[in-house]
Design a protein around this motif. Structure first.
Motif, mmCIF file in Angstrom:
data_model
loop_
_atom_site.group_PDB
_atom_site.id
_atom_site.type_symbol
_atom_site.label_atom_id
_atom_site.label_comp_id
_atom_site.label_asym_id
_atom_site.label_seq_id
_atom_site.Cartn_x
_atom_site.Cartn_y
_atom_site.Cartn_z
ATOM 1 N N GLN A 109 -69.527 9.432 85.421
ATOM 2 C CA GLN A 109 -69.765 8.948 84.060
ATOM 3 C C GLN A 109 -70.486 9.998 83.218
ATOM 4 O O GLN A 109 -70.322 10.019 81.995
ATOM 5 C CB GLN A 109 -70.534 7.633 84.092
ATOM 6 N N GLY A 132 -71.908 -1.510 87.295
ATOM 7 C CA GLY A 132 -72.111 -1.927 85.909
ATOM 8 C C GLY A 132 -72.035 -0.762 84.942
ATOM 9 O O GLY A 132 -71.604 -0.913 83.790
ATOM 10 N N HIS A 188 -69.963 1.637 84.998
ATOM 11 C CA HIS A 188 -68.568 1.885 84.633
ATOM 12 C C HIS A 188 -68.150 1.023 83.443
ATOM 13 O O HIS A 188 -67.435 1.494 82.555
ATOM 14 C CB HIS A 188 -67.641 1.627 85.828
ATOM 15 N N VAL A 189 -68.595 -0.209 83.415
ATOM 16 C CA VAL A 189 -68.271 -1.107 82.295
ATOM 17 C C VAL A 189 -68.916 -0.587 81.017
ATOM 18 O O VAL A 189 -68.268 -0.518 79.956
ATOM 19 C CB VAL A 189 -68.732 -2.550 82.609
ATOM 20 N N VAL A 190 -70.185 -0.200 81.101
ATOM 21 C CA VAL A 190 -70.896 0.321 79.930
ATOM 22 C C VAL A 190 -70.225 1.589 79.430
ATOM 23 O O VAL A 190 -70.012 1.759 78.222
ATOM 24 C CB VAL A 190 -72.379 0.577 80.270
ATOM 25 N N SER A 191 -69.865 2.475 80.333
ATOM 26 C CA SER A 191 -69.232 3.731 79.937
ATOM 27 C C SER A 191 -67.862 3.497 79.308
ATOM 28 O O SER A 191 -67.480 4.196 78.362
ATOM 29 C CB SER A 191 -69.101 4.661 81.138
ATOM 30 N N LEU A 192 -67.139 2.527 79.822
ATOM 31 C CA LEU A 192 -65.851 2.188 79.218
ATOM 32 C C LEU A 192 -66.048 1.693 77.788
ATOM 33 O O LEU A 192 -65.319 2.100 76.874
ATOM 34 C CB LEU A 192 -65.134 1.134 80.054
ATOM 35 N N LEU A 193 -67.042 0.838 77.587
ATOM 36 C CA LEU A 193 -67.341 0.364 76.225
ATOM 37 C C LEU A 193 -67.725 1.518 75.306
ATOM 38 O O LEU A 193 -67.263 1.588 74.166
ATOM 39 C CB LEU A 193 -68.465 -0.675 76.258
ATOM 40 N N SER A 241 -70.531 7.709 91.031
ATOM 41 C CA SER A 241 -70.350 6.914 89.812
ATOM 42 C C SER A 241 -71.137 7.533 88.657
ATOM 43 O O SER A 241 -70.600 7.736 87.570
ATOM 44 C CB SER A 241 -70.820 5.478 90.033
ATOM 45 N N GLY A 251 -75.712 -3.855 78.229
ATOM 46 C CA GLY A 251 -75.240 -3.266 79.493
ATOM 47 C C GLY A 251 -76.202 -2.230 80.038
ATOM 48 O O GLY A 251 -76.499 -2.211 81.235
#
Length: 178
Positions: free
Chosen positions: A80, A133, A135-140, A76, A160
């Motif tokens: 990222q 978590g 992954h969510v931050v990186s998407l944002l 992960s 995040g």
């Protein structure tokens, strides 16, 4: 394929059989015999080995899950980091404002640093939570830097990163205290 639990039970039973056989051998000799002292010392050593093995059983049982968490965490964070490098490259290719480097470079450096963390048996679930978590931050970060989301969402990115960092730091502090 033999499960970890079955393998541990089998090894524990073998230790118990060795101790029982040694105990039987000790009982064959009178206390005043020299062979009694030798066999008794062997019995004490085998019993100590059994106790030491028994102490490692919880860690041995958690090992398959820890290895799975380690793979999730490492890949992960590495993935990222690659995404962060790609976003930095896109910044130059799309001729965007260089101010985005203020967001993208720390994100990239943080993900590269996170890819080298150790995953211990006690903290593997916290590290896995942090990696998910991430992954969510990186998407944002990607959506904001590509101007799909408003820059106001940078506050969500900061929160995040605090959550992801907190999961990693908490796990690291608990490991250091033991």
């Amino acid at each position: 394929m033999v499960s970890t639990e079955q393998q541990i039970e089998r090894q524990f039973a073998q230790f118990q059989q060795k101790v029982d056989a040694c105990r039987t051998e000790v009982l064959k000799h009178p206390v005043s015999d020299d062979q009694f002292a030798v066999e008794y010392a062997r019995l004490v050593n085998l019993t100590e080995e059994l106790v030491e093995y028994e102490k490692t059983i919880p860690e041995r049982l958690a090992e398959p899950e820890r290895r799975r968490s380690e793979r999730i965490v490492v890949w992960s964070w590495r993935g990222q980091a690659v995404v962060g490098a790609g976003l930095i490259s896109l910044l130059f290719l799309l001729d965007r404002s260089w101010w985005w480097l203020v967001v993208l470079v720390p994100h990239f450096v943080g993900t590269v640093a996170g890819s080298f963390q150790k995953v211990d048996a006690e903290q593997h679930r916290d590290r896995r939570f942090g990696a998910i978590g991430l992954h969510v931050v990186s998407l944002l970060v990607a959506l904001i830097s590509l101007s799909i989301l408003s820059p106001w969402f940078l506050f969500a990115v900061a929160v995040g990163w605090m959550i992801v960092g907190g999961a990693s730091m908490e796990a690291g502090e608990r490991g250091a205290q033991r």
